[in-house]
Enzyme design. Structure first.
Site, PDB file in Angstrom:
ATOM      1  N   PRO A  61      -0.338 -33.992 -36.295  1.00  0.00           N
ATOM      2  CA  PRO A  61       1.061 -33.891 -35.874  1.00  0.00           C
ATOM      3  C   PRO A  61       1.486 -35.044 -34.962  1.00  0.00           C
ATOM      4  O   PRO A  61       2.606 -35.525 -35.060  1.00  0.00           O
ATOM      5  CB  PRO A  61       1.104 -32.547 -35.130  1.00  0.00           C
ATOM      6  N   GLN A  81      28.975 -54.532 -68.595  1.00  0.00           N
ATOM      7  CA  GLN A  81      28.021 -55.389 -67.880  1.00  0.00           C
ATOM      8  C   GLN A  81      27.461 -54.687 -66.643  1.00  0.00           C
ATOM      9  O   GLN A  81      26.293 -54.888 -66.278  1.00  0.00           O
ATOM     10  CB  GLN A  81      28.680 -56.703 -67.464  1.00  0.00           C
ATOM     11  N   GLY A 106      25.109 -40.680 -64.416  1.00  0.00           N
ATOM     12  CA  GLY A 106      26.300 -40.005 -63.891  1.00  0.00           C
ATOM     13  C   GLY A 106      25.964 -38.593 -63.421  1.00  0.00           C
ATOM     14  O   GLY A 106      24.889 -38.364 -62.858  1.00  0.00           O
ATOM     15  N   GLU A 163       0.433 -43.418 -47.125  1.00  0.00           N
ATOM     16  CA  GLU A 163      -0.473 -44.580 -47.267  1.00  0.00           C
ATOM     17  C   GLU A 163       0.067 -45.795 -46.508  1.00  0.00           C
ATOM     18  O   GLU A 163      -0.101 -46.930 -46.925  1.00  0.00           O
ATOM     19  CB  GLU A 163      -0.662 -44.934 -48.745  1.00  0.00           C
ATOM     20  N   THR A 176       3.682 -46.465 -44.001  1.00  0.00           N
ATOM     21  CA  THR A 176       5.126 -46.534 -44.290  1.00  0.00           C
ATOM     22  C   THR A 176       5.520 -47.979 -44.608  1.00  0.00           C
ATOM     23  O   THR A 176       4.763 -48.914 -44.334  1.00  0.00           O
ATOM     24  CB  THR A 176       5.954 -46.067 -43.072  1.00  0.00           C
TER      25      THR A 176
HETATM   26  C1  LIG Z   1       3.478 -35.668 -49.324  1.00  0.00           C
HETATM   27  C2  LIG Z   1       2.581 -36.251 -48.280  1.00  0.00           C
HETATM   28  C3  LIG Z   1       1.219 -36.339 -48.536  1.00  0.00           C
HETATM   29  C4  LIG Z   1       0.369 -36.865 -47.558  1.00  0.00           C
HETATM   30  N1  LIG Z   1      -0.986 -36.876 -47.789  1.00  0.00           N
HETATM   31  C5  LIG Z   1      -1.816 -37.220 -46.774  1.00  0.00           C
HETATM   32  C6  LIG Z   1      -3.219 -37.050 -46.912  1.00  0.00           C
HETATM   33  O1  LIG Z   1      -3.723 -36.646 -47.959  1.00  0.00           O
HETATM   34  N2  LIG Z   1      -4.018 -37.337 -45.858  1.00  0.00           N
HETATM   35  C7  LIG Z   1      -3.508 -37.801 -44.674  1.00  0.00           C
HETATM   36  O2  LIG Z   1      -4.284 -38.051 -43.757  1.00  0.00           O
HETATM   37  N3  LIG Z   1      -2.170 -37.971 -44.518  1.00  0.00           N
HETATM   38  C8  LIG Z   1      -1.321 -37.683 -45.520  1.00  0.00           C
HETATM   39  N4  LIG Z   1       0.035 -37.824 -45.365  1.00  0.00           N
HETATM   40  C9  LIG Z   1       0.552 -38.302 -44.090  1.00  0.00           C
HETATM   41  C10 LIG Z   1       1.171 -39.701 -44.182  1.00  0.00           C
HETATM   42  O3  LIG Z   1       0.161 -40.663 -44.322  1.00  0.00           O
HETATM   43  C11 LIG Z   1       2.045 -39.900 -42.923  1.00  0.00           C
HETATM   44  O4  LIG Z   1       3.186 -39.081 -43.090  1.00  0.00           O
HETATM   45  C12 LIG Z   1       2.436 -41.337 -42.718  1.00  0.00           C
HETATM   46  O5  LIG Z   1       1.311 -42.095 -42.344  1.00  0.00           O
HETATM   47  C13 LIG Z   1       3.528 -41.512 -41.665  1.00  0.00           C
HETATM   48  O6  LIG Z   1       3.212 -40.830 -40.488  1.00  0.00           O
HETATM   49  P1  LIG Z   1       4.304 -39.851 -39.814  1.00  0.00           P
HETATM   50  O7  LIG Z   1       4.816 -38.968 -40.885  1.00  0.00           O
HETATM   51  O8  LIG Z   1       3.675 -39.222 -38.634  1.00  0.00           O
HETATM   52  O9  LIG Z   1       5.477 -40.808 -39.375  1.00  0.00           O
HETATM   53  P2  LIG Z   1       5.587 -41.621 -37.988  1.00  0.00           P
HETATM   54  O10 LIG Z   1       4.336 -42.403 -37.770  1.00  0.00           O
HETATM   55  O11 LIG Z   1       6.050 -40.696 -36.919  1.00  0.00           O
HETATM   56  O12 LIG Z   1       6.749 -42.645 -38.326  1.00  0.00           O
HETATM   57  C14 LIG Z   1       8.118 -42.293 -38.267  1.00  0.00           C
HETATM   58  C15 LIG Z   1       8.945 -43.547 -38.516  1.00  0.00           C
HETATM   59  O13 LIG Z   1       8.680 -44.521 -37.470  1.00  0.00           O
HETATM   60  C16 LIG Z   1       8.262 -45.745 -38.062  1.00  0.00           C
HETATM   61  N5  LIG Z   1       7.282 -46.412 -37.206  1.00  0.00           N
HETATM   62  C17 LIG Z   1       6.172 -45.865 -36.610  1.00  0.00           C
HETATM   63  N6  LIG Z   1       5.511 -46.809 -35.920  1.00  0.00           N
HETATM   64  C18 LIG Z   1       6.187 -47.978 -36.118  1.00  0.00           C
HETATM   65  C19 LIG Z   1       5.995 -49.336 -35.683  1.00  0.00           C
HETATM   66  N7  LIG Z   1       4.945 -49.694 -34.924  1.00  0.00           N
HETATM   67  N8  LIG Z   1       6.902 -50.268 -36.056  1.00  0.00           N
HETATM   68  C20 LIG Z   1       7.963 -49.934 -36.835  1.00  0.00           C
HETATM   69  N9  LIG Z   1       8.185 -48.677 -37.280  1.00  0.00           N
HETATM   70  C21 LIG Z   1       7.309 -47.726 -36.929  1.00  0.00           C
HETATM   71  C22 LIG Z   1       7.652 -45.340 -39.400  1.00  0.00           C
HETATM   72  O14 LIG Z   1       7.621 -46.442 -40.308  1.00  0.00           O
HETATM   73  C23 LIG Z   1       8.596 -44.233 -39.833  1.00  0.00           C
HETATM   74  O15 LIG Z   1       9.754 -44.788 -40.408  1.00  0.00           O
HETATM   75  C24 LIG Z   1       0.904 -37.333 -46.332  1.00  0.00           C
HETATM   76  C25 LIG Z   1       2.293 -37.246 -46.089  1.00  0.00           C
HETATM   77  C26 LIG Z   1       3.120 -36.700 -47.035  1.00  0.00           C
HETATM   78  C27 LIG Z   1       4.585 -36.568 -46.718  1.00  0.00           C
END
Ligand SMILES: Cc1cc2nc3c(=O)[nH]c(=O)nc-3n(C[C@H](O)[C@H](O)[C@H](O)COP(=O)(O)OP(=O)(O)OC[C@H]3O[C@@H](n4cnc5c(N)ncnc54)[C@H](O)[C@@H]3O)c2cc1C
Length: 420
Positions: free
Chosen positions: A148, A315, A376, A400, A402
């Site tokens: 989390p 186009q 549409g 994997e 963002t």
């Molecule tokens: C459907 C799904 C399947 C998944 N499967 C797996 C899995 O199998 N195993 C696993 O371990 N995880 C899994 N994940 C987790 C996924 O890897 C994370 O959601 C992802 O790494 C982003 O972390 P977060 O959601 O906490 O976002 P956050 O890290 O909180 O990011 C929120 C926003 O802030 C931006 N941000 C954060 N830090 C920076 C920075 N330094 N500079 C600029 N922008 C930044 C991010 O780009 C994003 O736009 C899964 C997620 C989903 C939704």
């Protein structure tokens, strides 16, 4: 004892890598056509149903296992191709069929990749087959890193692993978030902190064997897309595993942590390389979605008539389709380049793996949105598949790494500057 699959991988060393070529061998074409046949005949007809049900499509996983598409042998066969192209080609075809079902089939690969990245050959031989189960009784694997409060910043993991020397056991406590196949997997690979002061260098990966007490599934996540793929929290409550479940072994971990405590430089290149190698495969999945939406929109635009002519004769529509084809092919070139580089052991000087995933993910979101526009009102309904494809595509700018994190990795690689 080495399995056939291990031998297959061992036989194919990077020295075998041929020069980069886009001319597919007969083997590559045959695999592409085989996966495409399964995607067209089995996956696509079931896509809408499993998206609505939001459940793991076990019957489809079974079908994939029966034909040899789900299991370590097929993965090893794809990976063993010295050109590096078979895995992205197969991934694109499967996800062209449907991304939710595609991820239900390919999600296990995350756990397998985790075992490969840190495990010994013995650990690989023991745990990888258990991730997949058997043809009669297929299983899935899960790779649990995110938490989390630790998503993009994986150095902030709170899940702790403590060593109980008297029993030669590791005790894990914590909460994992967003785990694909979390809680329903036969084998969970969990990354936990052994020494939080060392941040990422104090972390290690552990196998949690089937049926281990103390591992519980938390809330199953209701998602925007990829709904046939199960995603859930995983709780670890005094979860005890044998000492042998530490991937790579305790001696190696102790050495690594000792080096970190002495202030020696991290072998960050190795960790970075692991991501660069795996990201093109994820990009190939996004590519499959983008191509599916493009092909659907192209056919629709030729059929749909308004103002007395097919809408493609405008186009605005024709150029949108031309741009979609252009961007998809450009993304594929990046994916293939990075896949070949990974297999040929080329240095990723400009973070080419991250580039490929970033481009393919963003193209998939953009192209599926364009496809909705071309259809549409129909495009906006669940009667037509491009709406689902758009929902599915969005995850490729998030998991994997963002899109922002990919840009950060590329910016650091091209500049040599440590941009925070
Ligand atoms: C459907 C799904 C399947 C998944 N499967 C797996 C899995 O199998 N195993 C696993 O371990 N995880 C899994 N994940 C987790 C996924 O890897 C994370 O959601 C992802 O790494 C982003 O972390 P977060 O959601 O906490 O976002 P956050 O890290 O909180 O990011 C929120 C926003 O802030 C931006 N941000 C954060 N830090 C920076 C920075 N330094 N500079 C600029 N922008 C930044 C991010 O780009 C994003 O736009 C899964 C997620 C989903 C939704």
């Amino acid at each position: 004892m080495a399995t056939d699959a291990e031998e297959l991988i061992a036989q194919s060393t990077p020295e075998d890598a041929p020069p980069f070529s886009m001319e597919l061998s007969q083997d590559q074409q045959d695999i592409r056509d085989w996966v495409h046949g399964f995607a067209e005949g089995v996956v696509r007809p079931a896509a809408s149903e499993w998206d609505e049900r939001e459940e793991t499509p076990w019957p489809i996983i079974s079908e994939a296992a029966k034909i040899g598409l789900y299991g370590f042998e097929s993965l090893a066969q794809f990976w063993a191709d010295p050109s590096g192209l078979t895995l992205p080609i197969a991934s694109e075809e499967l996800f062209w069929g449907d991304a939710g079902i595609g991820m239900a089939i390919m999600g296990t690969m995350l756990a397998v990749a985790g075992i490969f990245a840190s495990g010994t050959p013995e650990q690989l031989g023991e745990w990888v087959p258990q991730c997949y189960g058997t043809v009669e009784d297929p299983k899935v694997g899960a790779f649990c890193v995110s938490e989390p409060d630790a998503g993009s910043d994986v150095s902030a993991l709170r899940t702790r692993a403590k060593y109980d020397e008297a029993k030669d056991e590791w005790v894990l406590n914590g909460q994992k978030a967003w785990a694909t196949n979390g809680g329903i997997a036969n084998v969970h690979v969990v990354v936990a902190s052994v020494d939080p002061e060392l941040k990422a260098r104090g972390q290690a990966a552990f196998v949690i064997p089937p049926g281990t007490k103390g591992l519980e599934m938390g809330t199953k996540v209701k998602k925007h897309g990829l709904r046939a793929s199960h995603t859930a929290d995983v709780f670890l409550d005094d979860c005890r595993v044998p000492g042998s479940c530490l991937l790579g072994g305790k001696d190696k971990l102790d050495e690594r942590m000792a080096r970190a405590r002495e202030g020696q430089a991290a072998k960050s290149q190795a960790a970075m390389r692991t991501f660069e190698v795996s990201r093109p495969t994820v990009g190939a999945q996004a590519l499959g979605i983008a191509r599916a939406a493009y092909e659907y929109a192209l056919d629709y635009a030729k059929e749909r008539r308004q103002f007395g002519r097919a809408i493609i004769e405008n186009q605005a529509i024709a150029f949108a389709l031309a741009d979609m084809k252009l961007e998809i092919d450009a993304a594929r070139l990046l994916v293939w380049r990075a896949s070949w580089m990974g297999r040929a052991d080329h240095p990723f000087t400009n973070a080419e793996g991250s580039m490929s995933k970033l481009k393919a993910g963003e193209v998939a979101v953009w192209a599926t949105e364009r496809a909705i526009q071309i259809l549409g009102g129909n495009g906006y309904t669940r009667e037509y598949p491009v709406e689902r494809m758009h929902r599915d595509a969005k995850i490729y700018t998030i998991f994997e790494g963002t899109s922002e994190i990919q840009r950060l990795v590329i910016a650091r690689a091209i500049s040599g500057v440590h941009i925070p």
